[in-house]
Design an enzyme around this catalytic site. Structure first.
Site, PDB file in Angstrom:
ATOM      1  CE  LYS A 160      -3.433  -2.686   0.113  1.00 37.35           C
ATOM      2  NZ  LYS A 160      -3.504  -3.582  -0.970  1.00 37.35           N
ATOM      3  CE1 TYR A 198      -8.844 -10.498   2.403  1.00 39.58           C
ATOM      4  CE2 TYR A 198     -10.453 -10.159   4.151  1.00 39.58           C
ATOM      5  CZ  TYR A 198      -9.272  -9.814   3.525  1.00 39.58           C
ATOM      6  OH  TYR A 198      -8.526  -8.789   4.019  1.00 39.58           O
ATOM      7  CE1 TYR A 236      -5.475  -9.081   1.068  1.00 37.37           C
ATOM      8  CE2 TYR A 236      -4.486  -8.908   3.241  1.00 37.37           C
ATOM      9  CZ  TYR A 236      -5.509  -8.600   2.370  1.00 37.37           C
ATOM     10  OH  TYR A 236      -6.560  -7.839   2.777  1.00 37.37           O
TER      11      TYR A 236
HETATM   12  C1  PLP Z   1      -0.192  -7.916   2.130  1.00 36.53           C
HETATM   13  C2  PLP Z   1      -1.087  -7.697   0.982  1.00 36.53           C
HETATM   14  N1  PLP Z   1      -0.823  -8.344  -0.159  1.00 36.53           N
HETATM   15  C3  PLP Z   1      -1.609  -8.206  -1.250  1.00 36.53           C
HETATM   16  C4  PLP Z   1      -2.728  -7.410  -1.213  1.00 36.53           C
HETATM   17  C5  PLP Z   1      -3.565  -7.324  -2.440  1.00 36.53           C
HETATM   18  O1  PLP Z   1      -3.423  -6.105  -3.087  1.00 36.53           O
HETATM   19  P1  PLP Z   1      -4.675  -5.521  -3.877  1.00 36.53           P
HETATM   20  O2  PLP Z   1      -5.723  -5.238  -2.864  1.00 36.53           O
HETATM   21  O3  PLP Z   1      -4.146  -4.322  -4.538  1.00 36.53           O
HETATM   22  O4  PLP Z   1      -5.130  -6.576  -4.825  1.00 36.53           O
HETATM   23  C6  PLP Z   1      -3.058  -6.734  -0.025  1.00 36.53           C
HETATM   24  C7  PLP Z   1      -4.276  -5.896   0.042  1.00 36.53           C
HETATM   25  O5  PLP Z   1      -4.763  -5.527   1.049  1.00 36.53           O
HETATM   26  C8  PLP Z   1      -2.213  -6.870   1.087  1.00 36.53           C
HETATM   27  O6  PLP Z   1      -2.479  -6.253   2.251  1.00 36.53           O
END
Ligand code: PLP
Length: 337
Positions: A53, A267, A293
């Protein structure tokens, strides 16, 4: 960095370029058919615990400041990395962070509602509002925005994950950074593999590829939605809009590669494959992934490697998008005694 980004308001936050390193011990553990493996360390972007982010927030905060806002409002799950990084970024820019969090993940681990990112939100001094169970999130949001405006604040709103065109510019710029690092080291052909959720990271990367058409393919692993086809459509639309903002041609319809099958039950709910991936990276490479994630994203990449889905000649670059604080919210999954 390519001059194409100079026209956008940007507030510097990230330590760039992040390192690109090779994962030789991991590759050795995966057998002779495994391609060369690299990792792009966007967990090391530096701001408030790092993560993807930070790159998006450079453009989001830049835009908020350009609009004369004094408060930034965002949303996400209780363990949102985006919310935590937004709070950190807002602090460095002199904006007030307001986090409207949704208790949406049916995970009952004892630390989930108080540790990990939630703890860090408090340390960053964010104004945290939790949407009460059963209430209408839109109405709750409106109430928060109205209250802020009535108290004289000028709030800037960015949605979950900062996945707007403005946020995605951060990953278009990241694509150029990665393509240049690979080109300097003569690594080709290559493919970027990463966890995809609200989609701004993937949309930005895909749009950024329009600036380096010979660069690596972008391969997302869906860690968020149960409807992968709809998610692919939404990411494609955001990639097209981001390309439009950059003034480059829209990506081809097939450019958004999004892999299904690694979300698990839902999720934020752990899978055994995620636990295996987190432990494997920790034990082979000394690298910490996260449970929501990058752990599921890496689990997806490992499964595809084991299925022989990638050519041995094609280097794989796992984009480590951060999230390590989440490990503490899910300690039961990893604790041995
Ligand atoms: C650690 C991490 N990886 C990947 C993502 C995924 O990114 P995006 O939301 O842009 O698809 C997030 C999103 O919150 C994240 O916090």
């Amino acid at each position: 960095m390519s001059g194409v980004f100079d026209k956008f308001a940007r507030f510097p936050l990230a330590h760039l370029p992040t390192p690109l390193t090779e994962m030789k011990p991991l590759r050795a553990s995966l057998g002779p058919a495994c391609p060369r493996l690299f990792i792009k360390r966007d967990d090391c972007t530096g701001l408030g615990g790092g993560g993807n982010k930070t790159r998006k927030l450079e453009f989001i905060i830049g835009e908020a400041l350009a609009q004369g806002c004094d408060t930034i409002v965002t949303t996400g799950a209780l363990q949102s990395n985006h919310a935590r990084q937004t709070a950190a970024a807002a602090n460095t820019a002199g904006l007030k962070p307001v986090l409207v969090l949704l208790d949406m993940v049916a995970y009952e681990g004892h630390a989930y509602r108080r540790s990990g990112n939630r703890l860090l939100d408090d340390i960053f001094g964010a104004d945290v509002r939790i949407i009460p169970q059963g209430s209408d999130p839109t109405a709750f949001f409106k109430q928060v925005m109205d209250e802020l405006k009535a108290s004289g604040c000028k709030p800037y709103f960015t949605p979950a994950g900062g996945s707007t065109v403005t946020g995605s510019l951060g990953y278009a710029a990241a694509y150029v950074e990665i393509a240049d690092q690979l080109a300097e080291r003569g690594i080709a052909p290559a493919r970027i593999v990463h966890a995809s959720s609200s989609g701004g990271t993937q949309a930005g990367l895909v749009a950024g590829r329009q600036l380096r058409p010979e660069g690596p393919l972008v391969h997302g692993i869906n860690v968020y939605r149960l409807d992968t086809d709809k998610m692919r459509e939404d990411i494609t639309a955001l990639a097209n809009d981001t390309a439009g903002r950059l003034g480059v041609a829209a990506p081809m319809p097939g450019d958004v590669l999004l892999e299904d099958g690694f979300v698990g039950e839902a999720y934020g709910i752990p899978t055994p494959e995620m636990v295996e991936a987190v432990e494997l990276l920790a034990r082979r490479e000394g690298i910490l992934l996260d449970p929501v994630y990058t752990g599921k994203g890496m689990a997806g990449m490992l499964a595809l490697i084991r299925r022989g889905a990638f050519a041995r000649e094609e280097a794989l670059v796992f984009l480590h998008t951060g999230g390590m604080p989440g490990l503490f919210a899910y300690e039961e999954e990893f604790k041995k005694g």
